[in-house]
Design a protein around this motif. Structure first.
Motif, PDB file in Angstrom:
ATOM      1  N   ALA A 234     -34.843  52.638 109.141  1.00 34.01           N
ATOM      2  CA  ALA A 234     -35.042  51.140 108.846  1.00 34.01           C
ATOM      3  C   ALA A 234     -35.108  50.773 110.103  1.00 34.01           C
ATOM      4  O   ALA A 234     -35.885  49.799 110.580  1.00 34.01           O
ATOM      5  CB  ALA A 234     -34.114  50.491 107.697  1.00 34.01           C
ATOM      6  N   GLU A 235     -34.163  51.062 110.950  1.00 33.49           N
ATOM      7  CA  GLU A 235     -33.988  50.525 112.298  1.00 33.49           C
ATOM      8  C   GLU A 235     -35.076  50.856 113.446  1.00 33.49           C
ATOM      9  O   GLU A 235     -35.620  50.184 114.270  1.00 33.49           O
ATOM     10  CB  GLU A 235     -32.590  50.941 112.774  1.00 33.49           C
ATOM     11  N   ALA A 236     -35.371  52.130 112.985  1.00 36.09           N
ATOM     12  CA  ALA A 236     -36.601  52.802 113.877  1.00 36.09           C
ATOM     13  C   ALA A 236     -37.895  51.987 113.762  1.00 36.09           C
ATOM     14  O   ALA A 236     -38.706  52.086 114.440  1.00 36.09           O
ATOM     15  CB  ALA A 236     -36.854  54.214 113.635  1.00 36.09           C
ATOM     16  N   GLY A 237     -38.086  51.611 112.377  1.00 37.84           N
ATOM     17  CA  GLY A 237     -39.278  51.073 112.058  1.00 37.84           C
ATOM     18  C   GLY A 237     -40.580  51.759 112.088  1.00 37.84           C
ATOM     19  O   GLY A 237     -41.665  51.221 112.144  1.00 37.84           O
TER      20      GLY A 237
ATOM     21  N   VAL B 116     -27.843  67.732 112.220  1.00 36.44           N
ATOM     22  CA  VAL B 116     -29.297  68.307 112.154  1.00 36.44           C
ATOM     23  C   VAL B 116     -29.608  68.510 110.539  1.00 36.44           C
ATOM     24  O   VAL B 116     -30.479  67.910 110.109  1.00 36.44           O
ATOM     25  CB  VAL B 116     -29.218  69.492 112.942  1.00 36.44           C
ATOM     26  N   LEU B 117     -28.816  68.986 109.639  1.00 35.40           N
ATOM     27  CA  LEU B 117     -29.085  69.284 108.452  1.00 35.40           C
ATOM     28  C   LEU B 117     -29.387  67.916 107.572  1.00 35.40           C
ATOM     29  O   LEU B 117     -30.326  67.831 106.899  1.00 35.40           O
ATOM     30  CB  LEU B 117     -28.014  70.151 107.724  1.00 35.40           C
ATOM     31  N   PRO B 118     -28.722  66.838 107.773  1.00 36.90           N
ATOM     32  CA  PRO B 118     -28.780  65.725 106.977  1.00 36.90           C
ATOM     33  C   PRO B 118     -30.151  64.914 107.647  1.00 36.90           C
ATOM     34  O   PRO B 118     -30.809  64.220 106.681  1.00 36.90           O
ATOM     35  CB  PRO B 118     -27.365  64.813 107.204  1.00 36.90           C
ATOM     36  N   ALA B 119     -30.184  65.133 108.756  1.00 41.91           N
ATOM     37  CA  ALA B 119     -31.762  64.459 109.354  1.00 41.91           C
ATOM     38  C   ALA B 119     -32.596  65.219 108.604  1.00 41.91           C
ATOM     39  O   ALA B 119     -33.611  64.311 108.372  1.00 41.91           O
ATOM     40  CB  ALA B 119     -31.589  64.603 110.870  1.00 41.91           C
ATOM     41  N   LEU B 120     -32.967  66.629 108.507  1.00 40.81           N
ATOM     42  CA  LEU B 120     -33.834  67.148 108.249  1.00 40.81           C
ATOM     43  C   LEU B 120     -33.958  66.873 106.689  1.00 40.81           C
ATOM     44  O   LEU B 120     -35.321  66.666 106.137  1.00 40.81           O
ATOM     45  CB  LEU B 120     -33.554  68.616 108.397  1.00 40.81           C
ATOM     46  N   ALA B 121     -32.859  66.599 105.833  1.00 37.49           N
ATOM     47  CA  ALA B 121     -32.925  66.259 104.613  1.00 37.49           C
ATOM     48  C   ALA B 121     -33.559  64.903 104.168  1.00 37.49           C
ATOM     49  O   ALA B 121     -34.002  64.833 103.249  1.00 37.49           O
ATOM     50  CB  ALA B 121     -31.763  66.482 104.047  1.00 37.49           C
ATOM     51  N   ALA B 122     -33.487  64.084 105.298  1.00 40.09           N
ATOM     52  CA  ALA B 122     -33.994  62.723 105.125  1.00 40.09           C
ATOM     53  C   ALA B 122     -35.458  62.633 105.627  1.00 40.09           C
ATOM     54  O   ALA B 122     -35.645  61.505 105.590  1.00 40.09           O
ATOM     55  CB  ALA B 122     -33.068  61.626 106.027  1.00 40.09           C
ATOM     56  N   GLY B 123     -36.018  63.653 106.003  1.00 41.95           N
ATOM     57  CA  GLY B 123     -37.384  63.687 106.427  1.00 41.95           C
ATOM     58  C   GLY B 123     -37.452  63.738 108.018  1.00 41.95           C
ATOM     59  O   GLY B 123     -38.731  63.479 108.228  1.00 41.95           O
TER      60      GLY B 123
ATOM     61  N   TRP C  20     -22.736  49.680 110.880  1.00 43.38           N
ATOM     62  CA  TRP C  20     -23.623  50.105 109.734  1.00 43.38           C
ATOM     63  C   TRP C  20     -22.965  50.127 108.709  1.00 43.38           C
ATOM     64  O   TRP C  20     -23.489  50.010 107.421  1.00 43.38           O
ATOM     65  CB  TRP C  20     -24.637  51.252 109.945  1.00 43.38           C
ATOM     66  N   GLY C  21     -21.648  50.461 108.572  1.00 45.88           N
ATOM     67  CA  GLY C  21     -20.820  50.627 107.414  1.00 45.88           C
ATOM     68  C   GLY C  21     -20.958  51.701 106.444  1.00 45.88           C
ATOM     69  O   GLY C  21     -20.594  51.913 105.377  1.00 45.88           O
ATOM     70  N   VAL C  22     -21.701  53.078 107.226  1.00 40.22           N
ATOM     71  CA  VAL C  22     -21.848  54.349 106.746  1.00 40.22           C
ATOM     72  C   VAL C  22     -21.920  55.348 107.726  1.00 40.22           C
ATOM     73  O   VAL C  22     -22.348  54.978 108.960  1.00 40.22           O
ATOM     74  CB  VAL C  22     -23.156  54.099 105.836  1.00 40.22           C
ATOM     75  N   ALA C  23     -21.391  56.507 107.418  1.00 41.05           N
ATOM     76  CA  ALA C  23     -21.287  57.493 108.558  1.00 41.05           C
ATOM     77  C   ALA C  23     -21.929  58.720 108.113  1.00 41.05           C
ATOM     78  O   ALA C  23     -22.039  58.862 106.825  1.00 41.05           O
ATOM     79  CB  ALA C  23     -19.951  57.957 108.749  1.00 41.05           C
ATOM     80  N   LYS C  24     -22.525  59.313 109.156  1.00 41.01           N
ATOM     81  CA  LYS C  24     -22.893  60.751 108.963  1.00 41.01           C
ATOM     82  C   LYS C  24     -21.939  61.750 108.154  1.00 41.01           C
ATOM     83  O   LYS C  24     -20.642  61.482 108.470  1.00 41.01           O
ATOM     84  CB  LYS C  24     -23.279  61.326 110.168  1.00 41.01           C
ATOM     85  N   PRO C  25     -22.392  62.663 107.122  1.00 42.91           N
ATOM     86  CA  PRO C  25     -23.665  62.896 106.807  1.00 42.91           C
ATOM     87  C   PRO C  25     -24.278  62.156 105.826  1.00 42.91           C
ATOM     88  O   PRO C  25     -25.047  62.619 104.848  1.00 42.91           O
ATOM     89  CB  PRO C  25     -23.527  64.386 106.504  1.00 42.91           C
ATOM     90  N   ASP C  26     -23.799  61.027 105.248  1.00 40.76           N
ATOM     91  CA  ASP C  26     -24.223  60.246 104.006  1.00 40.76           C
ATOM     92  C   ASP C  26     -25.958  60.181 104.587  1.00 40.76           C
ATOM     93  O   ASP C  26     -26.027  59.491 105.513  1.00 40.76           O
ATOM     94  CB  ASP C  26     -23.399  59.079 104.130  1.00 40.76           C
ATOM     95  N   PRO C  27     -26.671  60.244 103.342  1.00 40.61           N
ATOM     96  CA  PRO C  27     -27.810  59.959 103.507  1.00 40.61           C
ATOM     97  C   PRO C  27     -28.149  58.521 103.706  1.00 40.61           C
ATOM     98  O   PRO C  27     -29.180  58.122 104.708  1.00 40.61           O
ATOM     99  CB  PRO C  27     -28.573  60.187 102.266  1.00 40.61           C
ATOM    100  N   ALA C  28     -27.294  57.709 103.225  1.00 38.24           N
ATOM    101  CA  ALA C  28     -27.540  56.415 103.660  1.00 38.24           C
ATOM    102  C   ALA C  28     -27.592  56.182 105.210  1.00 38.24           C
ATOM    103  O   ALA C  28     -28.049  54.938 105.488  1.00 38.24           O
ATOM    104  CB  ALA C  28     -26.363  55.328 103.093  1.00 38.24           C
ATOM    105  N   PHE C  29     -26.940  56.870 105.978  1.00 40.35           N
ATOM    106  CA  PHE C  29     -26.818  56.484 107.375  1.00 40.35           C
ATOM    107  C   PHE C  29     -28.177  56.687 107.965  1.00 40.35           C
ATOM    108  O   PHE C  29     -28.639  55.952 108.772  1.00 40.35           O
ATOM    109  CB  PHE C  29     -25.963  57.493 108.206  1.00 40.35           C
ATOM    110  N   PHE C  30     -28.724  57.801 107.613  1.00 39.25           N
ATOM    111  CA  PHE C  30     -30.084  58.253 108.005  1.00 39.25           C
ATOM    112  C   PHE C  30     -31.217  57.325 107.524  1.00 39.25           C
ATOM    113  O   PHE C  30     -32.086  56.828 108.190  1.00 39.25           O
ATOM    114  CB  PHE C  30     -30.575  59.445 107.722  1.00 39.25           C
TER     115      PHE C  30
END
Length: 207
Positions: free
Chosen positions: A142-145, A162-169, A127-137
């Motif tokens: 997008a992949e989940a659809g 956990v925290l960045p996932a929550l921050a992403a909604g 994906w070219g991006v790693a956690k906790p970068d918001p772009a990962f989530f």
């Protein structure tokens, strides 16, 4: 609902390959893991562990030496936690969609696909991006659809998962195992998070 699982210390143990690095660096395993725990507690990167134990180390060169000797850092079926496959099978039977993605190499995607239960598989490398970068989530969503609040991310790290996932909604669950899971469970920001100690607890928690 879609359940997205981290890989290391969520579905599979990292103990084998971490211990192999202790042996490679000729450091007693208890000392190696104690130093790792201290770095996690200090909120520093685990990558510092290698330079701490062997100043001036060329990590990529050491990895190449290990590869030529057949020492792999990739996950194998033997690394899976005993509760991993039963949890994935329960999720599938219960009608949940399953995703697997974390800060891993693209090679780990093959390992995840070979489990035969995931609907979506990804990796930070591809994906070219790693956690906790918001772009990962954002990529994960997008992949989940589906809507973020229809995704539950399950991982061992409070800071990366956990925290960045929550921050992403997304919804999120902290699994308390492995060096990061155990140490970070004591952090102030970890208090009040939904928490499990085994994937076998998922059905009750999500009921």
């Amino acid at each position: 609902m879609m359940l997205f699982f981290d890989v290391g210390e969520t579905l599979a143990s990292e103990e084998r390959w971490l211990a192999s690095w202790a042996d490679w660096l000729e450091v007693p395993r208890p000392a190696f893991f104690a130093a790792l725990g201290a770095l996690i507690e200090a909120r520093r990167s685990h990558r510092e562990l290698f330079t701490l134990l062997r100043p001036g180390i060329d990590l990529e060169a050491e990895r190449e030496k290990r590869r030529t000797l057949g020492i792999s850092d990739h996950f194998t079926a033997a690394d899976l936690y005993p509760d991993a496959l039963p949890a994935l099978q329960w999720a599938k039977t219960a009608g949940h969609r399953i995703g697997i993605s974390g800060n891993t190499s693209a090679a780990t995607e093959e390992f995840a696909r070979n489990l035969g239960l995931a609907d979506v598989v990804g990796s930070s490398q591809r994906w070219g991006v790693a956690k906790p970068d918001p772009a990962f989530f954002r990529r994960l969503i997008a992949e989940a659809g589906c809507a973020p609040d229809q995704i539950v991310y399950i991982g061992d790290r409070v800071d990366n998962d956990v925290l960045p996932a929550l921050a992403a909604g997304l919804r999120a669950i902290h699994i308390v195992r492995g060096p990061w899971g155990v140490v970070q469970a004591r952090w102030p920001e970890a208090q009040g998070l939904r928490r499990i100690r085994s994937l076998a607890e998922l059905p009750a928690l999500l009921a």
